[in-house]
Design an enzyme around this catalytic site. Sequence first.
Site, PDB file in Angstrom:
ATOM      1  N   GLU A   1      -9.720  -0.464  -1.532  1.00  0.00           N
ATOM      2  CA  GLU A   1      -9.366   0.946  -1.255  1.00  0.00           C
ATOM      3  C   GLU A   1      -9.492   1.778  -2.528  1.00  0.00           C
ATOM      4  O   GLU A   1      -9.862   2.957  -2.482  1.00  0.00           O
ATOM      5  CB  GLU A   1      -7.951   1.010  -0.664  1.00  0.00           C
ATOM      6  CG  GLU A   1      -7.953   0.517   0.785  1.00  0.00           C
ATOM      7  CD  GLU A   1      -6.718  -0.263   1.194  1.00  0.00           C
ATOM      8  OE1 GLU A   1      -5.666  -0.126   0.551  1.00  0.00           O
ATOM      9  OE2 GLU A   1      -6.816  -1.044   2.170  1.00  0.00           O
TER      10      GLU A   1
ATOM     11  N   LYS B   1       0.852  -1.207   0.000  1.00  0.00           N
ATOM     12  CA  LYS B   1       0.000   0.000   0.000  1.00  0.00           C
ATOM     13  C   LYS B   1       0.886   1.257   0.000  1.00  0.00           C
ATOM     14  O   LYS B   1       1.993   1.224  -0.536  1.00  0.00           O
ATOM     15  CB  LYS B   1      -0.981  -0.042   1.175  1.00  0.00           C
ATOM     16  CG  LYS B   1      -1.778  -1.354   1.193  1.00  0.00           C
ATOM     17  CD  LYS B   1      -2.947  -1.365   2.118  1.00  0.00           C
ATOM     18  CE  LYS B   1      -3.626  -2.738   2.062  1.00  0.00           C
ATOM     19  NZ  LYS B   1      -4.834  -2.810   2.854  1.00  0.00           N
TER      20      LYS B   1
ATOM     21  N   HIS C   1      -8.760  -3.053  -6.062  1.00  0.00           N
ATOM     22  CA  HIS C   1      -8.624  -3.212  -4.608  1.00  0.00           C
ATOM     23  C   HIS C   1      -9.720  -2.396  -3.925  1.00  0.00           C
ATOM     24  O   HIS C   1     -10.106  -1.331  -4.412  1.00  0.00           O
ATOM     25  CB  HIS C   1      -7.232  -2.734  -4.154  1.00  0.00           C
ATOM     26  CG  HIS C   1      -6.948  -3.093  -2.735  1.00  0.00           C
ATOM     27  ND1 HIS C   1      -7.432  -2.338  -1.690  1.00  0.00           N
ATOM     28  CD2 HIS C   1      -6.277  -4.135  -2.185  1.00  0.00           C
ATOM     29  CE1 HIS C   1      -7.053  -2.911  -0.551  1.00  0.00           C
ATOM     30  NE2 HIS C   1      -6.348  -4.000  -0.826  1.00  0.00           N
TER      31      HIS C   1
ATOM     32  N   GLU D   1     -11.163 -10.320  -1.005  1.00  0.00           N
ATOM     33  CA  GLU D   1     -10.818  -9.517   0.170  1.00  0.00           C
ATOM     34  C   GLU D   1     -12.095  -8.887   0.726  1.00  0.00           C
ATOM     35  O   GLU D   1     -12.526  -7.831   0.252  1.00  0.00           O
ATOM     36  CB  GLU D   1      -9.837  -8.406  -0.222  1.00  0.00           C
ATOM     37  CG  GLU D   1      -8.528  -8.918  -0.769  1.00  0.00           C
ATOM     38  CD  GLU D   1      -7.389  -7.915  -0.572  1.00  0.00           C
ATOM     39  OE1 GLU D   1      -6.376  -8.309   0.000  1.00  0.00           O
ATOM     40  OE2 GLU D   1      -7.539  -6.740  -0.952  1.00  0.00           O
TER      41      GLU D   1
ATOM     42  N   GLY E   1      -7.463  -4.684   7.172  1.00  0.00           N
ATOM     43  CA  GLY E   1      -6.855  -3.766   8.127  1.00  0.00           C
ATOM     44  C   GLY E   1      -7.592  -3.670   9.454  1.00  0.00           C
ATOM     45  O   GLY E   1      -7.328  -2.791  10.262  1.00  0.00           O
TER      46      GLY E   1
HETATM   47  P1  13P Z   1      -4.435  -6.254   5.642  1.00  0.00           P
HETATM   48  O1  13P Z   1      -3.655  -7.527   5.533  1.00  0.00           O
HETATM   49  O2  13P Z   1      -3.699  -5.129   6.270  1.00  0.00           O
HETATM   50  O3  13P Z   1      -5.799  -6.490   6.246  1.00  0.00           O
HETATM   51  O4  13P Z   1      -4.705  -5.757   4.130  1.00  0.00           O
HETATM   52  C1  13P Z   1      -5.245  -6.656   3.232  1.00  0.00           C
HETATM   53  C2  13P Z   1      -5.194  -6.047   1.898  1.00  0.00           C
HETATM   54  O5  13P Z   1      -5.882  -5.089   1.627  1.00  0.00           O
HETATM   55  C3  13P Z   1      -4.255  -6.628   0.920  1.00  0.00           C
HETATM   56  O6  13P Z   1      -4.492  -6.142  -0.354  1.00  0.00           O
END
Ligand code: 13P
Length: 242
Positions: A94, A10, A92, A159, A165
């Site tokens: 995000e 990220k 993703h 995901e 997160g």
């Molecule tokens: P985390 O492992 O921090 O939960 O993030 C997952 C993620 O978004 C991987 O692309």
Amino acid sequence: MKPIIAANWKMNLTKSDASNLIGHINHAMNDIANIELILGPSHCYLDLAATHLKRGVIAAQNIAEFSGGAYTGEISAQMAKSCGAKYALLGHSERRHVFHETNEMIQKKLVLCNDNGLIPILCVGETLEQRNSGQLKTVINDQLDVLKNSAQVYFVAYEPVWAIGTGETATPELAEEVHAHIRSVVGDGVPILYGGSVNASNIKGLLSMPNIDGALIGGASLKSDEFSDILKISAALERKKS
Ligand code: 13P
């Protein structure tokens, strides 16, 4: 199939942090044979990672929906490829939620990946609200729909938005249920990764599920010791399977 461990850094790390972490990963990978490692650094470290990562391949975290031109601040599939990326994360959560990416935009990016020799890793996942209101499969199906006629070779990463997160991982059984559904849509040859609060304590249970081919890891991939443990645990699992 070897377990696939993909790190999504990220928007984290300075250049020297990134360099150090790659050194730790190289060290951990010295003793590991049975892992497909994919490293997703920030765009500005693609070249660095491609040059210094000894055993593994590089993923861009995103690409533009345009092939090139006057799009300040964007990076094209061709540019990512020329900096050493072999894969690109697309859609993703995000990107979808913070940057309002739509399935239409993601479809254009899929085509650009194919045209430029990048393998897309299409991320899909539902919010808690969507899951609780019974929309899980509709949301996932809509997100997978972009693959029709636009991608030849691709990976999928499931995901769940509520697990990213948050420290709240889907249980292996809950994740497997969705992975089995995704498998029924995409077929046997497509690797399906799980992502969302994966760490050294839960990786074994997740990778033991028949339709979970690997993991896409955010926070834990930034911690050198924990990420090394994840690599070792995953490699040991593969040895047991073979
Ligand atoms: P985390 O492992 O921090 O939960 O993030 C997952 C993620 O978004 C991987 O692309």
